[in-house]
Design an enzyme around this catalytic site. Structure first.
Site, PDB file in Angstrom:
ATOM      1  N   TYR A 242       7.806  -3.171  -3.420  1.00 33.41           N
ATOM      2  CA  TYR A 242       7.873  -3.795  -2.101  1.00 33.41           C
ATOM      3  C   TYR A 242       8.516  -5.162  -2.212  1.00 33.41           C
ATOM      4  O   TYR A 242       8.618  -5.745  -3.291  1.00 33.41           O
ATOM      5  CB  TYR A 242       6.490  -3.875  -1.450  1.00 33.41           C
ATOM      6  CG  TYR A 242       5.535  -4.928  -1.995  1.00 33.41           C
ATOM      7  CD1 TYR A 242       5.389  -6.161  -1.350  1.00 33.41           C
ATOM      8  CD2 TYR A 242       4.775  -4.700  -3.141  1.00 33.41           C
ATOM      9  CE1 TYR A 242       4.498  -7.121  -1.822  1.00 33.41           C
ATOM     10  CE2 TYR A 242       3.879  -5.650  -3.619  1.00 33.41           C
ATOM     11  CZ  TYR A 242       3.749  -6.863  -2.963  1.00 33.41           C
ATOM     12  OH  TYR A 242       2.870  -7.817  -3.439  1.00 33.41           O
ATOM     13  N   CYS A 243       8.960  -5.682  -1.052  1.00 35.87           N
ATOM     14  CA  CYS A 243       9.652  -6.982  -1.015  1.00 35.87           C
ATOM     15  C   CYS A 243       9.290  -7.645   0.301  1.00 35.87           C
ATOM     16  O   CYS A 243       8.114  -7.757   0.630  1.00 35.87           O
ATOM     17  CB  CYS A 243      11.155  -6.780  -1.174  1.00 35.87           C
ATOM     18  SG  CYS A 243      11.867  -5.576  -0.009  1.00 35.87           S
ATOM     19  N   GLY A 244      10.297  -8.061   1.068  1.00 35.67           N
ATOM     20  CA  GLY A 244      10.034  -8.657   2.364  1.00 35.67           C
ATOM     21  C   GLY A 244      10.108  -7.641   3.490  1.00 35.67           C
ATOM     22  O   GLY A 244       9.284  -7.646   4.392  1.00 35.67           O
ATOM     23  N   SER A 270       6.634  -3.612   3.784  1.00 41.12           N
ATOM     24  CA  SER A 270       6.573  -4.685   2.801  1.00 41.12           C
ATOM     25  C   SER A 270       5.859  -5.928   3.341  1.00 41.12           C
ATOM     26  O   SER A 270       4.966  -5.829   4.170  1.00 41.12           O
ATOM     27  CB  SER A 270       7.972  -5.007   2.279  1.00 41.12           C
ATOM     28  OG  SER A 270       8.416  -4.003   1.382  1.00 41.12           O
ATOM     29  N   MET A 271       6.229  -7.115   2.855  1.00 40.53           N
ATOM     30  CA  MET A 271       5.486  -8.330   3.193  1.00 40.53           C
ATOM     31  C   MET A 271       5.542  -8.680   4.690  1.00 40.53           C
ATOM     32  O   MET A 271       4.615  -9.298   5.220  1.00 40.53           O
ATOM     33  CB  MET A 271       5.996  -9.507   2.377  1.00 40.53           C
ATOM     34  CG  MET A 271       5.438  -9.565   0.967  1.00 40.53           C
ATOM     35  SD  MET A 271       3.666  -9.914   0.930  1.00 40.53           S
ATOM     36  CE  MET A 271       3.654 -11.629   1.496  1.00 40.53           C
TER      37      MET A 271
END
Length: 289
Positions: A242-244, A270-271
């Protein structure tokens, strides 16, 4: 078997191949040192210059769920299939995807095609910067696509929802990988609604996978060694990145596929989705591995 990555030289030699569809998947995402990001379509820069014959894939529009709260959210299969078919991506086609930046928009489209059951897709290593550095021409001529029928069967194992992540935080068989920079992971900046990372997730910054001078992937032997140290190639485990917003996470998924692990799932929200829900836990500090 379709390679997972090709060089600019390879693409230049195959640019006129029958059934080859070259796709520019560029978006722009100016990420401030502190504060939220604002995504932009890459359509304008695509029209200014692109690889000859390349078509533009609008990841913010045609290939995203227009009803979703987060940008780039994967749409339903029917919307994706219609957009892909209109670009000439479908039965019998071979796709090379690139972008004008760091390659993660390209790997997002690579992942999305695989998620929808289409495997004849490869990523141009280094993208448009590497193409231009090799001395190959660009153009502003926008070609007309030859539509095809896109047929595929979704692979639900390649995606995770917020609900699925939350329900499996204690699953020791799943390795959750945060691919953002260390400062964001540790909770030192306000890029998202709340600071920190999902409990139990390790940190593997996606930008470390590429040579900072050329923008191409570092030698696979080096990457595989790092993946092995992190346990990401261990049998019997599941890996979710995951990331943003589900974009950069696909860069690590693609590199892991090159290392032999092609079953990595992406947390699509994600975030942006996780930090936006105050009921979900976040922690700060260094990576546990």
């Amino acid at each position: 078997m379709t390679p997972l990555s090709v060089s600019p030289q390879w693409l230049r030699e195959h640019l006129d191949d029958e059934d080859l569809v070259v796709v520019d998947a560029t978006n722009h995402l100016p990420v401030p040192t502190d504060g939220p990001y604002v995504p932009e379509s890459g359509a304008q820069t695509y029209r200014a210059e692109h690889i000859p014959g390349a078509l533009f894939a609008d990841l913010l529009g045609d290939f995203a769920d227009p009803e979703a709260a987060e940008p780039w959210t994967a749409p339903d299969y029917e919307r994706f299939a219609a957009a892909a078919g209109a670009l000439g991506i479908g039965d019998g086609a071979k796709v090379v995807v690139y972008d004008q930046h760091d390659g993660f928009w390209a790997t997002r489209f690579w992942w999305h095609l695989r998620y929808e059951g289409f495997d004849s897709v490869t990523v141009l290593d280094g993208g448009l910067p590497a193409w231009k550095a090799a001395g190959f021409e660009v153009t502003d001529v926008v070609p007309e696509p030859t539509p095809r029928t896109f047929t595929g069967t979704r692979r639900p194992e390649l995606i995770r929802s917020t609900e699925e992540i939350a329900a499996n935080l204690e699953d020791e068989g799943t390795i959750l990988v945060n691919v953002l920079d260390e400062a964001t992971y540790r909770g030192e900046v306000d890029t998202y609604a709340r600071r920190g990372h999902i409990p139990g997730s390790i940190n593997l910054p996606v930008f470390t996978l590429r040579d900072p001078e050329t923008g191409t992937l570092r030698p696979l032997e080096e990457l595989r060694e790092e993946f092995e140290k992190a346990g990401l190639l261990d049998e019997g485990t599941r890996v979710v990145t995951y990331c943003g917003g589900g974009i950069a996470a696909t860069g690590v998924a693609h590199a892991l596929a090159l290392a032999g692990r092609d079953d990595v799932a992406i947390y699509d929200g994600s975030m942006t989705a996780w930090a936006g829900n105050p009921d979900l836990p976040l922690v700060t500090g260094d990576s546990p591995r």
